[in-house]
Design a protein around this motif. Structure first.
Motif, PDB file in Angstrom:
ATOM      1  N   GLU A 169     -53.170   1.910 126.888  1.00  0.00           N
ATOM      2  CA  GLU A 169     -52.023   2.481 127.586  1.00  0.00           C
ATOM      3  C   GLU A 169     -50.744   1.966 126.954  1.00  0.00           C
ATOM      4  O   GLU A 169     -50.671   0.796 126.580  1.00  0.00           O
ATOM      5  CB  GLU A 169     -52.066   2.054 129.066  1.00  0.00           C
ATOM      6  CG  GLU A 169     -50.974   2.632 129.935  1.00  0.00           C
ATOM      7  CD  GLU A 169     -51.161   4.101 130.262  1.00  0.00           C
ATOM      8  OE1 GLU A 169     -50.860   4.931 129.374  1.00  0.00           O
ATOM      9  OE2 GLU A 169     -51.608   4.413 131.384  1.00  0.00           O
TER      10      GLU A 169
ATOM     11  N   ASP B 114     -50.625  -3.494 135.793  1.00  0.00           N
ATOM     12  CA  ASP B 114     -49.627  -4.237 135.025  1.00  0.00           C
ATOM     13  C   ASP B 114     -48.433  -4.588 135.910  1.00  0.00           C
ATOM     14  O   ASP B 114     -47.923  -5.697 135.872  1.00  0.00           O
ATOM     15  CB  ASP B 114     -49.166  -3.403 133.822  1.00  0.00           C
ATOM     16  CG  ASP B 114     -48.130  -4.143 132.998  1.00  0.00           C
ATOM     17  OD1 ASP B 114     -48.488  -5.221 132.470  1.00  0.00           O
ATOM     18  OD2 ASP B 114     -46.984  -3.676 132.888  1.00  0.00           O
ATOM     19  N   TYR B 115     -48.019  -3.631 136.738  1.00  0.00           N
ATOM     20  CA  TYR B 115     -46.892  -3.878 137.643  1.00  0.00           C
ATOM     21  C   TYR B 115     -47.278  -4.930 138.685  1.00  0.00           C
ATOM     22  O   TYR B 115     -46.460  -5.738 139.078  1.00  0.00           O
ATOM     23  CB  TYR B 115     -46.488  -2.568 138.325  1.00  0.00           C
ATOM     24  CG  TYR B 115     -45.201  -2.645 139.106  1.00  0.00           C
ATOM     25  CD1 TYR B 115     -43.969  -2.689 138.460  1.00  0.00           C
ATOM     26  CD2 TYR B 115     -45.217  -2.676 140.499  1.00  0.00           C
ATOM     27  CE1 TYR B 115     -42.782  -2.764 139.181  1.00  0.00           C
ATOM     28  CE2 TYR B 115     -44.041  -2.740 141.226  1.00  0.00           C
ATOM     29  CZ  TYR B 115     -42.819  -2.788 140.563  1.00  0.00           C
ATOM     30  OH  TYR B 115     -41.654  -2.865 141.280  1.00  0.00           O
TER      31      TYR B 115
ATOM     32  N   ASP C 114     -46.240  -8.724 125.734  1.00  0.00           N
ATOM     33  CA  ASP C 114     -44.986  -8.023 126.015  1.00  0.00           C
ATOM     34  C   ASP C 114     -44.599  -6.997 124.955  1.00  0.00           C
ATOM     35  O   ASP C 114     -43.416  -6.824 124.659  1.00  0.00           O
ATOM     36  CB  ASP C 114     -43.847  -9.041 126.168  1.00  0.00           C
ATOM     37  CG  ASP C 114     -43.609  -9.362 127.641  1.00  0.00           C
ATOM     38  OD1 ASP C 114     -44.455  -8.984 128.474  1.00  0.00           O
ATOM     39  OD2 ASP C 114     -42.587  -9.984 127.950  1.00  0.00           O
ATOM     40  N   ASP C 115     -45.581  -6.321 124.357  1.00  0.00           N
ATOM     41  CA  ASP C 115     -45.224  -5.344 123.327  1.00  0.00           C
ATOM     42  C   ASP C 115     -45.256  -3.914 123.859  1.00  0.00           C
ATOM     43  O   ASP C 115     -45.104  -2.965 123.096  1.00  0.00           O
ATOM     44  CB  ASP C 115     -46.151  -5.484 122.110  1.00  0.00           C
ATOM     45  CG  ASP C 115     -47.597  -5.116 122.453  1.00  0.00           C
ATOM     46  OD1 ASP C 115     -47.917  -5.000 123.664  1.00  0.00           O
ATOM     47  OD2 ASP C 115     -48.401  -4.954 121.525  1.00  0.00           O
ATOM     48  N   GLY C 116     -45.468  -3.764 125.167  1.00  0.00           N
ATOM     49  CA  GLY C 116     -45.459  -2.424 125.756  1.00  0.00           C
ATOM     50  C   GLY C 116     -46.764  -1.677 125.594  1.00  0.00           C
ATOM     51  O   GLY C 116     -46.872  -0.536 126.019  1.00  0.00           O
ATOM     52  N   ALA C 117     -47.759  -2.309 124.963  1.00  0.00           N
ATOM     53  CA  ALA C 117     -49.059  -1.655 124.804  1.00  0.00           C
ATOM     54  C   ALA C 117     -50.125  -2.537 125.452  1.00  0.00           C
ATOM     55  O   ALA C 117     -50.147  -3.750 125.250  1.00  0.00           O
ATOM     56  CB  ALA C 117     -49.384  -1.454 123.332  1.00  0.00           C
ATOM     57  N   ILE C 118     -50.995  -1.920 126.240  1.00  0.00           N
ATOM     58  CA  ILE C 118     -52.091  -2.676 126.865  1.00  0.00           C
ATOM     59  C   ILE C 118     -53.362  -2.390 126.065  1.00  0.00           C
ATOM     60  O   ILE C 118     -53.786  -1.248 125.962  1.00  0.00           O
ATOM     61  CB  ILE C 118     -52.274  -2.272 128.332  1.00  0.00           C
ATOM     62  CG1 ILE C 118     -50.994  -2.595 129.116  1.00  0.00           C
ATOM     63  CG2 ILE C 118     -53.462  -3.008 128.939  1.00  0.00           C
ATOM     64  CD1 ILE C 118     -50.960  -1.987 130.495  1.00  0.00           C
ATOM     65  N   THR C 119     -53.936  -3.442 125.504  1.00  0.00           N
ATOM     66  CA  THR C 119     -55.158  -3.265 124.715  1.00  0.00           C
ATOM     67  C   THR C 119     -56.376  -3.618 125.563  1.00  0.00           C
ATOM     68  O   THR C 119     -56.262  -4.248 126.617  1.00  0.00           O
ATOM     69  CB  THR C 119     -55.159  -4.168 123.474  1.00  0.00           C
ATOM     70  OG1 THR C 119     -55.127  -5.532 123.919  1.00  0.00           O
ATOM     71  CG2 THR C 119     -53.973  -3.893 122.577  1.00  0.00           C
TER      72      THR C 119
ATOM     73  N   ASP D  79     -61.454  -4.773 120.914  1.00  0.00           N
ATOM     74  CA  ASP D  79     -60.394  -5.431 121.674  1.00  0.00           C
ATOM     75  C   ASP D  79     -59.011  -4.932 121.284  1.00  0.00           C
ATOM     76  O   ASP D  79     -58.065  -5.029 122.052  1.00  0.00           O
ATOM     77  CB  ASP D  79     -60.460  -6.945 121.445  1.00  0.00           C
ATOM     78  CG  ASP D  79     -61.458  -7.608 122.392  1.00  0.00           C
ATOM     79  OD1 ASP D  79     -62.014  -6.874 123.243  1.00  0.00           O
ATOM     80  OD2 ASP D  79     -61.676  -8.813 122.281  1.00  0.00           O
TER      81      ASP D  79
ATOM     82  N   LEU E  31     -53.913   1.437 134.937  1.00  0.00           N
ATOM     83  CA  LEU E  31     -53.507   0.225 134.210  1.00  0.00           C
ATOM     84  C   LEU E  31     -52.032  -0.067 134.455  1.00  0.00           C
ATOM     85  O   LEU E  31     -51.610  -1.206 134.560  1.00  0.00           O
ATOM     86  CB  LEU E  31     -53.755   0.411 132.709  1.00  0.00           C
ATOM     87  CG  LEU E  31     -55.209   0.467 132.279  1.00  0.00           C
ATOM     88  CD1 LEU E  31     -55.305   0.499 130.757  1.00  0.00           C
ATOM     89  CD2 LEU E  31     -55.977  -0.726 132.814  1.00  0.00           C
ATOM     90  N   ARG E  32     -51.265   1.021 134.546  1.00  0.00           N
ATOM     91  CA  ARG E  32     -49.839   0.839 134.757  1.00  0.00           C
ATOM     92  C   ARG E  32     -49.575   0.125 136.083  1.00  0.00           C
ATOM     93  O   ARG E  32     -48.698  -0.745 136.171  1.00  0.00           O
ATOM     94  CB  ARG E  32     -49.195   2.228 134.776  1.00  0.00           C
ATOM     95  CG  ARG E  32     -47.722   2.140 134.706  1.00  0.00           C
ATOM     96  CD  ARG E  32     -47.100   3.492 134.812  1.00  0.00           C
ATOM     97  NE  ARG E  32     -45.758   3.292 135.317  1.00  0.00           N
ATOM     98  CZ  ARG E  32     -44.968   4.261 135.695  1.00  0.00           C
ATOM     99  NH1 ARG E  32     -45.389   5.494 135.610  1.00  0.00           N
ATOM    100  NH2 ARG E  32     -43.775   3.998 136.148  1.00  0.00           N
TER     101      ARG E  32
ATOM    102  N   GLN F  49     -58.195  -1.883 120.634  1.00  0.00           N
ATOM    103  CA  GLN F  49     -57.915  -0.511 121.065  1.00  0.00           C
ATOM    104  C   GLN F  49     -56.810  -0.487 122.118  1.00  0.00           C
ATOM    105  O   GLN F  49     -56.892  -1.177 123.132  1.00  0.00           O
ATOM    106  CB  GLN F  49     -59.200   0.119 121.621  1.00  0.00           C
ATOM    107  CG  GLN F  49     -59.047   1.606 121.891  1.00  0.00           C
ATOM    108  CD  GLN F  49     -60.355   2.244 122.316  1.00  0.00           C
ATOM    109  OE1 GLN F  49     -61.437   1.753 121.991  1.00  0.00           O
ATOM    110  NE2 GLN F  49     -60.268   3.321 123.055  1.00  0.00           N
TER     111      GLN F  49
ATOM    112  N   PRO G 239     -41.487  -3.923 128.181  1.00  0.00           N
ATOM    113  CA  PRO G 239     -40.958  -5.059 128.942  1.00  0.00           C
ATOM    114  C   PRO G 239     -39.680  -5.620 128.329  1.00  0.00           C
ATOM    115  O   PRO G 239     -38.865  -6.205 129.027  1.00  0.00           O
ATOM    116  CB  PRO G 239     -42.090  -6.078 128.868  1.00  0.00           C
ATOM    117  CG  PRO G 239     -43.312  -5.259 128.630  1.00  0.00           C
ATOM    118  CD  PRO G 239     -42.875  -4.083 127.803  1.00  0.00           C
TER     119      PRO G 239
ATOM    120  N   GLY H 262     -58.559  -5.750 124.756  1.00  0.00           N
ATOM    121  CA  GLY H 262     -58.647  -7.213 124.754  1.00  0.00           C
ATOM    122  C   GLY H 262     -57.822  -7.824 125.880  1.00  0.00           C
ATOM    123  O   GLY H 262     -58.275  -8.718 126.594  1.00  0.00           O
TER     124      GLY H 262
ATOM    125  N   ASP I 230     -49.885  -6.888 130.121  1.00  0.00           N
ATOM    126  CA  ASP I 230     -49.370  -6.847 128.754  1.00  0.00           C
ATOM    127  C   ASP I 230     -48.975  -8.264 128.337  1.00  0.00           C
ATOM    128  O   ASP I 230     -47.810  -8.646 128.396  1.00  0.00           O
ATOM    129  CB  ASP I 230     -48.174  -5.891 128.712  1.00  0.00           C
ATOM    130  CG  ASP I 230     -47.682  -5.673 127.306  1.00  0.00           C
ATOM    131  OD1 ASP I 230     -48.426  -5.987 126.364  1.00  0.00           O
ATOM    132  OD2 ASP I 230     -46.551  -5.182 127.158  1.00  0.00           O
TER     133      ASP I 230
END
Lengths: 379, 391
Positions: free
Chosen positions: B36, A54-55, A63-68, B31, A50-51, B33, B42, A70, A60
């Protein structure tokens, strides 16, 4: 470790260490690509960090630093398009287009990965595959694509890097695995080839009966029953093995429409012979003569499977053994039941007479279907 | 029938491959969850700066200054987080020049740095030799060259490459470079005394320069078996700025001093870095901590993942893992011998000698023992192993 020392002089701002996070590793970027090739069909699974995604294309959204999940799901089409456009599969010079199947996730040592499942079809059964892998090489030349390719019980691995983005792999499955594969195909074919089963059963229906004074009676001698069955099955086996071999080795070739129609005729004939006996004592002769036709039918299937040129004999023997095994299973299931019921009305009137009539009717429709190329029955 | 059959086969393969990489794909429950957490958010200033630089470079990919600036920032960030992915990003920034035979010196230095990270020491030396001819007044070229040579155990060349720093850089940088090499090459006590003096009078040096000098000094004290001197030096260096290399060196010191609890306290939040997780797991095993088994498994999985991609940069760590945690001395020795062909730091010699001793293969250690004597390498731990192995 030296990389830390070497860069001492560059460290301008020595900020604090990143806060504690789950115990995932720091490692260079890899993707895990596993593919399974069965003849012309490709099934695949591609684990991509995922990282890295994302790059590459941004996951994200807020832009909260967490990938959900959703956020990942919302980008599914973009991920599939991005990844699959960076993997080209060609078999023997022809492209095998890949389609996404579904999207899951998984954990590896350095974090969570998107699991992209895909499928594809090549124009012909694959003997050698050319893969061109280009994922992330423009963003991170130290990225590696780790391939695990399975085919016919054999596994091959390869590592894709910018210097080795295109690789050709020859699919050589282990001879034993290949052999077993053909045995399995043989079994499946007889089980799903209703025309062969019906032909054989039609010939076996009278095996537990004897004809006296124009009427069928249950046979009393077990030995006689066994002799009947043995003669029919052996004659059928010999005949179809013969023509299967001749056709596969290219000695005799017959048009498949003719063969398929003749197979339908053979079923009609065998069924009618039960109702209006023409050949009684030498049913094995029917089994042999029409068995020759059925052999051509098997050969057509074997050719469709994509024969390995190098292991033609292996394929032939394996497939044939599979057919025999499937046939024996049918006989073994049929015979005890028929033996027990042979004196009953249920067997003689309903199964034998009624069944033969029904089989004759079905086979007539098959014949018409095959000769005039249309479809009525679902099987 | 074909799809069904293929489905069964595919399911089975999924099972095996999943087992191989210790994983089973799943469908997340909701959704919301979180799958990572990105290490640098950012919105972080550093991440924003890198993103802005990356966007600018995308507009002008052949802008040398922009590209080398971004590559340098990536390498720094990677060092800070001990995360090798940044090395790849740095290489991508240098893409227009990466395969050029004679790029400009700033590119050569960066390319050499990235090459040595992947243990391509020959490639790194070739780049730096080239840079030295074109830009003989660049201290970065000399110091990088000296350090690569030192890692390879080429002490005479390393000293020669440190010398120009005496007039090209600060006294502290030059003496740290020289002292570091000389201390491994028969002048341990003198180098320690000199560097200690120079460090004391370099109060205006940058934090990075001080950190380097303090780390080198602490390592010298360890090799000279002066635990009373080493401990405060490590603490001073940690106060200057914690660094993965420093943390590993201090943890090794604590382990050697039989203070595993302190090593655990030092490393318990640094499990992402393989070298640090290795020391943490060794410390945990020493005190019988419950986490030891999990951490050992995690390390095994990471080494397996590195092997899958064909990496050999972790051989030293992997040898130590095999020796101290897996108790597989023969395997450890094979790894240590392969590693010795590439790099020759005291730690490389140590794991090799210890593995040879454990595997009862004294002959395998002979060339290394001879090498240590030839170079007059003074190291208390190595000397003890050398005695145990005999001649």
């Amino acid at each position: 470790m030296k990389r830390f020392v070497l860069l001492f002089l560059w460290a301008i701002a020595l900020v604090g260490i990143v806060p504690a996070l789950p115990a995932t590793a720091h490692k260079p970027s890899d993707s895990y690509l596993s593919m399974n090739i069965e003849r012309a069909h490709i099934g695949g699974q591609w684990d991509i960090a995922l990282r890295d995604l994302d790059y590459g294309i941004g996951l994200d959204d807020n832009d909260d630093g967490a990938i959900t999940w959703g956020e990942l799901r919302a980008r599914r089409r973009a991920i599939e398009a991005y990844a699959l456009s960076r993997l080209q599969v060609r078999a023997d010079g022809k492209a095998c287009p890949l389609q996404p199947v579904n999207l899951l996730v998984d954990n590896h040592t350095d974090g969570t990965y998107a699991v992209l499942r895909f499928a594809g079809n090549c124009p012909r059964p694959v003997t050698a595959v050319e893969l061109k892998y280009q994922l992330f090489f423009d963003l991170d030349p130290q990225h590696r694509g780790l391939l695990n390719l399975r085919t016919g019980g054999q596994t091959q691995t390869a590592i894709f890097s910018p210097a080795q983005a295109s690789q050709r792999l020859t699919l050589t499955s282990h001879p034993i695995a290949q052999f077993l594969d053909f045995v399995r195909e043989g079994v499946w074919h007889i089980w799903l080839g209703y025309d062969h089963i019906l032909f054989l059963l039609t010939l076996l229906l009278p095996a537990v009966l004897t004809r006296k004074g124009g009427h069928w009676q249950g046979a009393s001698s077990l030995r006689q029953i066994f002799a009947n069955v043995l003669k029919v099955v052996t004659a059928f086996t010999l005949a179809h093995s013969l023509t299967l071999s001749l056709a596969t080795l290219g000695v005799v070739q017959l048009p498949s429409r003719l063969v398929e129609s003749a197979i339908a005729i053979s079923v009609v004939f065998a069924a009618l012979n039960n109702l209006y006996p023409l050949v009684q004592r030498r049913r094995w002769l029917i089994a042999f003569c029409f068995g020759l036709i059925h052999g051509f039918g098997f050969a057509g299937v074997l050719a469709d499977l994509g024969l390995p040129r190098a292991a033609l004999l292996l394929a032939l023997v394996g497939f044939n053994l599979g057919v025999e095994a499937g046939q024996m299973a049918i006989v073994a299931a049929f015979l005890p039941v028929a033996f027990v019921l042979r004196d009953s009305w249920l067997y003689r009137r309903l199964t034998f007479a009624g069944g033969s009539a029904l089989i004759a009717a079905i086979a007539c429709i098959w014949f018409a279907e095959r000769l005039f190329d249309f479809k009525v029955l679902a099987f | 029938m074909r799809p069904l059959f293929a489905g069964v086969v595919w399911w089975f393969i999924g099972l095996v491959w999943a087992g191989a990489v210790q994983a089973t794909p799943y469908l997340p429950a909701s959704d919301n969850q979180v799958l990572e957490r990105l290490r640098t958010r950012p919105a972080d200033p550093a991440a924003r700066e890198l993103r802005a630089l990356r966007n600018r470079l995308a507009q002008k990919p052949r802008d040398l200054q922009l590209a080398t600036g971004l590559a340098k920032r990536y390498i720094e960030q990677g060092r800070l987080e001990a995360d090798p992915r940044y090395n790849g990003y740095a290489q991508a920034a240098l893409a227009p020049w990466w395969n050029a035979p004679h790029p400009q010196p700033p590119v050569l230095v960066l390319r050499a740095t990235l090459r040595q990270s992947n243990h391509d020491f020959d490639g790194a030396v070739a780049d730096l030799e080239q840079a030295r001819k074109v830009a003989p007044a660049d201290p970065q070229v000399w110091v990088t060259l000296a350090l690569v040579r030192q890692v390879r155990g080429e002490y005479a060349e390393a000293k020669r490459d440190c010398l120009p720093l005496l007039h090209l850089s600060t006294e502290l940088v030059a003496i740290t470079c020289l002292g570091s090499v000389a201390s491994l090459n028969g002048q341990a006590a003198e180098s320690f005394a000199l560097l200690e003096r120079v460090l004391a009078r370099s109060s205006t040096a940058s934090a990075a320069e001080k950190l380097w000098a303090q780390t080198v000094l602490a390592e010298m004290a360890v090799r000279l078996r002066h635990p009373g001197l080493a401990a405060p030096l490590f603490k001073r260096a940690l106060a200057t700025g914690p660094d993965s290399y420093l943390l590993a060196a201090y943890a090794d010191f604590l382990l050697d001093e039989n203070r595993p609890q302190e090593a655990i306290a030092l490393l318990k939040d640094h499990t992402r870095v393989d070298a640090l997780l290795l020391r943490l797991a060794i410390a945990e095993a020493a005190v019988g901590a419950p986490e030891a088994a999990n951490h050992r498994q995690a390390l095994a999985a990471r080494f397996a993942a590195a092997r899958l991609r064909g990496d050999t940069v972790h051989r030293r760590e992997e040898a130590r893992f095999a020796l101290e945690l897996e108790r597989q001395p023969a395997q450890a020795l094979a790894l240590a011998l392969a590693n010795w062909q590439v790099q020759r730091e005291p730690a490389d010699a140590r794991v090799l000698l210890a593995a040879a001793l454990a595997a009862q293969d004294r002959e395998a250690a002979r060339p290394v023992q001879a090498w240590l004597r030839r170079n007059h390498l003074e190291d208390a731990r190595l000397a003890a192993l050398d005695r145990q192995l005999g001649r």
